[in-house]
Design an enzyme around this catalytic site. Sequence first.
Site, PDB file in Angstrom:
ATOM      1  N   ASN A  12      -4.001   3.443  13.813  1.00 49.12           N
ATOM      2  CA  ASN A  12      -3.345   2.133  13.872  1.00 49.12           C
ATOM      3  C   ASN A  12      -1.828   2.365  13.908  1.00 49.12           C
ATOM      4  O   ASN A  12      -1.225   2.709  12.901  1.00 49.12           O
ATOM      5  CB  ASN A  12      -3.755   1.311  12.632  1.00 49.12           C
ATOM      6  CG  ASN A  12      -3.058  -0.040  12.575  1.00 49.12           C
ATOM      7  OD1 ASN A  12      -2.042  -0.262  13.220  1.00 49.12           O
ATOM      8  ND2 ASN A  12      -3.613  -0.942  11.787  1.00 49.12           N
ATOM      9  N   LYS A  15       0.368   0.661  11.242  1.00 44.38           N
ATOM     10  CA  LYS A  15       0.232   1.210   9.895  1.00 44.38           C
ATOM     11  C   LYS A  15       0.972   2.550   9.816  1.00 44.38           C
ATOM     12  O   LYS A  15       1.700   2.811   8.862  1.00 44.38           O
ATOM     13  CB  LYS A  15      -1.256   1.411   9.591  1.00 44.38           C
ATOM     14  CG  LYS A  15      -1.529   1.644   8.136  1.00 44.38           C
ATOM     15  CD  LYS A  15      -2.928   2.142   7.914  1.00 44.38           C
ATOM     16  CE  LYS A  15      -3.880   1.058   7.524  1.00 44.38           C
ATOM     17  NZ  LYS A  15      -5.180   1.612   7.078  1.00 44.38           N
ATOM     18  N   GLU A  40     -16.658   7.349   9.931  1.00 47.03           N
ATOM     19  CA  GLU A  40     -17.533   6.256   9.502  1.00 47.03           C
ATOM     20  C   GLU A  40     -17.115   5.821   8.100  1.00 47.03           C
ATOM     21  O   GLU A  40     -17.268   6.581   7.146  1.00 47.03           O
ATOM     22  CB  GLU A  40     -18.973   6.740   9.509  1.00 47.03           C
ATOM     23  CG  GLU A  40     -19.868   5.656  10.093  1.00 47.03           C
ATOM     24  CD  GLU A  40     -21.306   6.063  10.033  1.00 47.03           C
ATOM     25  OE1 GLU A  40     -22.070   5.380   9.339  1.00 47.03           O
ATOM     26  OE2 GLU A  40     -21.629   7.092  10.672  1.00 47.03           O
ATOM     27  N   ASP A  69      -6.313   3.266   2.989  1.00 43.93           N
ATOM     28  CA  ASP A  69      -7.304   2.231   3.287  1.00 43.93           C
ATOM     29  C   ASP A  69      -6.831   0.992   2.545  1.00 43.93           C
ATOM     30  O   ASP A  69      -6.543   1.043   1.353  1.00 43.93           O
ATOM     31  CB  ASP A  69      -8.702   2.623   2.862  1.00 43.93           C
ATOM     32  CG  ASP A  69      -9.726   1.733   3.571  1.00 43.93           C
ATOM     33  OD1 ASP A  69      -9.893   1.895   4.801  1.00 43.93           O
ATOM     34  OD2 ASP A  69     -10.317   0.854   2.926  1.00 43.93           O
ATOM     35  N   LYS A 182       9.876  -5.784   3.104  1.00 47.72           N
ATOM     36  CA  LYS A 182       8.423  -5.750   2.862  1.00 47.72           C
ATOM     37  C   LYS A 182       8.041  -4.463   2.109  1.00 47.72           C
ATOM     38  O   LYS A 182       7.310  -4.523   1.110  1.00 47.72           O
ATOM     39  CB  LYS A 182       7.653  -5.831   4.192  1.00 47.72           C
ATOM     40  CG  LYS A 182       6.147  -5.685   4.008  1.00 47.72           C
ATOM     41  CD  LYS A 182       5.333  -5.671   5.284  1.00 47.72           C
ATOM     42  CE  LYS A 182       3.880  -5.338   4.982  1.00 47.72           C
ATOM     43  NZ  LYS A 182       3.038  -5.119   6.157  1.00 47.72           N
TER      44      LYS A 182
END
Length: 206
Positions: A12, A15, A40, A69, A182
């Site tokens: 990503n 990210k 997975e 994550d 942020k």
Amino acid sequence: MSLKKVLVASSNPKKVKEIKEILTPLGIEVLIPPKKVEVEEWANTFIGNAYLKAKTYYEVFQIPTLADDSGLIVDEIYPYPGVYSSRFYQLDVFGREKPEPSEDIANIRKLLKALENKKNRSAKFVSAIVLYLDAGKIIASEGEVKGFITTTPKGDKGFGYDPIFVPEGYNKTFAEMEPNEKHKISHRGRALKNLVKLIEKLQCSS
Ligand code: IMP
């Protein structure tokens, strides 16, 4: 222990950009994987999935690997989006959405529909970080930021659910903030700063 370079186990780009912006000023070079590796994510916790990503990328590239994550926890519809945050639009609960014009916008549309007429809009972002140094040698860290979900999206910075998340004590969404503003208060900024402290402690004790 000294850590100068880490590989980021993510495909990503937004990210990865955030992780780079946070770690580079702390003296850690962030490497991008030369190819995407399928992982997975079968765990039902953020830390479990971060571990799976870090371990899988480490086994392919053999470089200290960091994985994040993360996701959004919305009290009114707990446990959603939660660990399903990136693919919330695809889930049958609350009705499926088409990933148009993008997956992020479909996720936001679905969450706003699920919260229609709901008074409780409290939520928090959570980030779990795993740094996989070597087989069986890992450091883990977590960060969170509390806030609430707006009724309409605002701002065009950041990614994911940023346009509908206002952190506690602010009156603008993450998507209306400059990146550094942020990062100072975000779940990811907090988890990464804590991780760096843990690394420094290990440096002192080795
Ligand atoms: P992951 O890549 O499986 O960890 O998915 C994380 C998902 O959570 C992202 O695709 C976003 O939808 C959401 N998310 C995580 N962190 C943020 C953030 O900082 N801002 C907005 N959305 C985020």
